[in-house]
Design a protein around this motif. Sequence first.
Motif, PDB file in Angstrom:
ATOM      1  N   MET A 493       0.801  -1.226   0.000  1.00  0.00           N
ATOM      2  CA  MET A 493       0.000   0.000   0.000  1.00  0.00           C
ATOM      3  C   MET A 493       0.835   1.277   0.000  1.00  0.00           C
ATOM      4  SD  MET A 493      -3.009  -0.957  -0.322  1.00  0.00           S
ATOM      5  CE  MET A 493      -3.826   0.625  -0.173  1.00  0.00           C
ATOM      6  N   THR A 494       2.064   1.176   0.410  1.00  0.00           N
ATOM      7  CA  THR A 494       2.771   2.437   0.647  1.00  0.00           C
ATOM      8  C   THR A 494       4.064   2.545  -0.159  1.00  0.00           C
ATOM      9  OG1 THR A 494       4.390   1.823   2.297  1.00  0.00           O
ATOM     10  CG2 THR A 494       2.146   2.020   3.034  1.00  0.00           C
TER      11      THR A 494
ATOM     12  N   ASP B 189      -0.588   5.828   0.613  1.00  0.00           N
ATOM     13  CA  ASP B 189      -0.517   5.911   2.072  1.00  0.00           C
ATOM     14  C   ASP B 189       0.911   6.101   2.541  1.00  0.00           C
ATOM     15  OD1 ASP B 189      -3.046   5.201   1.704  1.00  0.00           O
ATOM     16  OD2 ASP B 189      -2.853   3.144   2.463  1.00  0.00           O
ATOM     17  N   THR B 190       1.024   6.521   3.748  1.00  0.00           N
ATOM     18  CA  THR B 190       2.351   6.514   4.353  1.00  0.00           C
ATOM     19  C   THR B 190       2.408   5.347   5.314  1.00  0.00           C
ATOM     20  OG1 THR B 190       1.503   8.115   5.903  1.00  0.00           O
ATOM     21  CG2 THR B 190       2.923   8.935   4.130  1.00  0.00           C
ATOM     22  N   ILE B 191       3.596   5.056   5.731  1.00  0.00           N
ATOM     23  CA  ILE B 191       3.781   3.853   6.526  1.00  0.00           C
ATOM     24  C   ILE B 191       4.205   4.228   7.928  1.00  0.00           C
ATOM     25  CG2 ILE B 191       6.155   3.668   5.693  1.00  0.00           C
ATOM     26  CD1 ILE B 191       5.934   0.692   5.895  1.00  0.00           C
ATOM     27  N   LEU B 193       6.206   2.729  10.748  1.00  0.00           N
ATOM     28  CA  LEU B 193       7.098   1.596  10.966  1.00  0.00           C
ATOM     29  C   LEU B 193       6.955   0.994  12.347  1.00  0.00           C
ATOM     30  CD1 LEU B 193      10.616   2.065   9.449  1.00  0.00           C
ATOM     31  CD2 LEU B 193       8.893   0.351   8.989  1.00  0.00           C
TER      32      LEU B 193
END
Lengths: 707, 206
Positions: A493-494, B189-191, B193
């Motif tokens: 997704m990213t 999207d951003t992740i 972590l």
Amino acid sequence: MRESDPSDKELNSENNDLQTENPGSQDVSFAYQQTFDAKQADDGPCSLPSHLSEKELDNNGSSTCDNGVNIESADAQREATGLTTFEFPVPEEGPQTYVKKVKSELEGASDGNQTEYNSDGIEEPDPGDTNANAEHRECSPRVANAQFNSQDKSDPKGNEILEQRDTVVNRSLTAFSSTCNIEPVESSIIRVQSAVENGNMEGHRPYADSEGKIASLSAVDGVAASSNGRESFEEIEVVDSGLVKNGGLLKRDLFLEKQHQSEDDSSESWRKHKKHFFILSHAGKPIYSRYGDEHKLAGFAATLQAIMSFVENGGDRINYVRSGDHQVVFLVKGPVYLVSISSTNEPLRVLRRQLDLLHGQLLLILTRSLEKCFVKNANFDLRPLLGGTENVFSSLIHSFSWNFASFLSSYTCLPLSHTARQAAGAALQDIADKNLLFALLLSDSKVISLVGAQKASLHPDDIFLLSNFVSSSESFRNTESFSPICLPKYNSMTFLYAYIRYLDPDICLILITKNSDAFFHLKDCRARIEGFLMETHVLRDISNSVARGGLRVEELPGGDVSYTSAPRSRRMGDTKDSTITVKLKAGVGGTAGLWHFIYRCVYLDQYVASEFSSPLETPQAKKRLFRAYQSLYASIHGAPTGAHQMQYRRDGNFVLLAWSTSDFEFLAAFDPLAEKSSSITVCNRVCQWVRDMENDLFFIGGSPFNW
Amino acid sequence: MASRKRTLLKIIILGDSGVGKTSLMNQYVNKKFSTQYKATIGADFLTKEVQVDDKLVTMQIWDTAGQERFQSLGVAFYRGADCCVLVYDVNVAKSFENLTNWRDEFLIQASPSDPENFPFMVLGNKIDIDGGNSRVVSEKKAKNWCVSKGDIPYFETSAKEDRNVEVAFQRIAKDALKNQKDEEIYLPDTIDLSSSSTQSSSSCSC
């Protein structure tokens, strides 16, 4: 049935003898199979159990080696019946004339065109698609009006027959026509005008109007292809001059493919390509086509979408269509449709995996967020977002014909001394901090070392797609770059961000982070790594290894195994004293006629393959072996009747040996005249040698999967 | 990449059977006309490249079958259309009355994101027949209907005599192009972590 003790995995030549006592032993069934090259594993999992194929070949009048026969009698029988083609590479006369006969019969009686359409059928069960599993459909567009008729057929017996037909040519002729009785249920649903009338299904031939004969003909075609090698030669002319250098994708090849940009589905040359790949949106808008201009192919893309959406609307899913030599394989990934049309006789599961990788490459460039665009606007045009990435896709597709990682789902390492690799790993580890997700040191697609952050692991397919993305983009070569990428198996997704810098023309450093503003930090990291590698001379070691190239079979130890072209009586175990040891000159392969091998370490998800050396130097020979390995590998994995863990196949081109255990998988190719006992001995030695050299050949220190 | 700025438009042609959808498309794309009636089965696909202002546009034209029995194909065909062209025969009243059904059906099946502003186009075909003496739907009536449905552009055409065909399709391309969304910035999207759920399965199932 299989020996469970991993330490005792000696492939024993005396299996031959053992088998006499234990004929039911499944894992050691050897079969001499003349027609290996193309067809028998075509439907993916349809390779017959070796014992069955032997039986059938017997029935067909071809001679085979009896399962339990020992070496002497095997040789004797071979001589007596002429099974082994000593006139290599002249094709066998028998099958060919037979093929001609059947073909002419069929063509003579023909008045229409037939397409076999299988909506799931014999392929292995696909998770999440259970409702379609049992269903088997047949479809037959007739060429005159090109209608697409869909007929439901739930005939489990038909499935069975389908699985066998490739090897059982004679039988399927009668059996299939007697079991398949197909009545059209619906008629005239989709006009596949552009698909058929415009000639895109180039392989359409006039076939007899009987399902049985069609199925048989495709089997017969396979025999034809395998016995004369015609198929592969044609294809090589079109695409594959790039096999010259195992790793390096030559720009010339990409240029070659570029040349086809002006084609469309009405051009003769476009239709002649052996393998097409298409990506389109669920609205039928073209996204990518391997050959030809996507916009000019808009009508063709629309046709594909219409067929796929139609089946989808029925709550079903179209998996593949076979039409003569051609297989059309479909893959639906949400709003993205992927299609391959090929006449390369590759197994279905291989083709499907290629589509999967193609989709993975798309995600690597854009992430799965692209699906949101389609949710918002079904008419979304993805092409502009992919601007400038044609090379990435064409080089990926190209690698489907030379990179073993494409079907092994493993990565390979640059051979390097253990200490040098450890030093490289230490350099990468040194800069690891919370910003860094992965650090990779690659030489083309070969891993030198890699480091992952805590809990994070890198899937071999991600390595494959990432290295393809990097190596196919010229712009990375000369500058340091910072590029958004997605690792689809890690998180589809990213975007992550990859700092990419070539330390020298063969060594590429990739640092992957989640921070979009980490460029300067990673630039410093690179300087530290580079300095360290320089200081410790690891960079030089790597360059030397690159220059030296991979493993060569001629250099493998074990030269005391005899190899003579004349069959001789000999029993396993007395190789040293009773026969003359023939040291082979370089240029004719390795010990005992070993030409090539692949060893895949299961728990490391890594493989090591020897270089293609003489006599496998021509692109044709390489591709032939590559495809043979593909089929072999598919058959030791996907067979619905249970995996064949050990296989020995012989045809006019080579002897192939496959051996699968829970620890490793081994594929090898030998001179077609190689003796079984000595090839088995050599395989044992090579496996042992690879295990001895494990530290140099594999990346072991921090297996990315054991974090 | 030369093709980067090119736009692809998916155009759906709808209308009762026999109103001349295929003939219009053939006239437009191939400059050909045949008096022989050949029913379309399912759909035909043709492409045509046109220049609209400074933009190069590829029109992917979906010529659908008018017969009732093909209506079930709707969703598969209509999805992601950029423009819908409704065709009727000015000499057949029923074909005009059915335009409402065709339009509604399209909006239901294609479910465009902004149905109010989705670009339609109405073509009254076969104006050449009998010198116009056999026509039963007047231009005024047709135009009124178009206005009532949100000011749909209307053209009277003759596929046989190539009247207004080029003009109509040019307008179709223009309207469809106008309706194209301004390209948004592509932002996945951003992740995070720190969360452990970011990791998808890494086991190899081969």
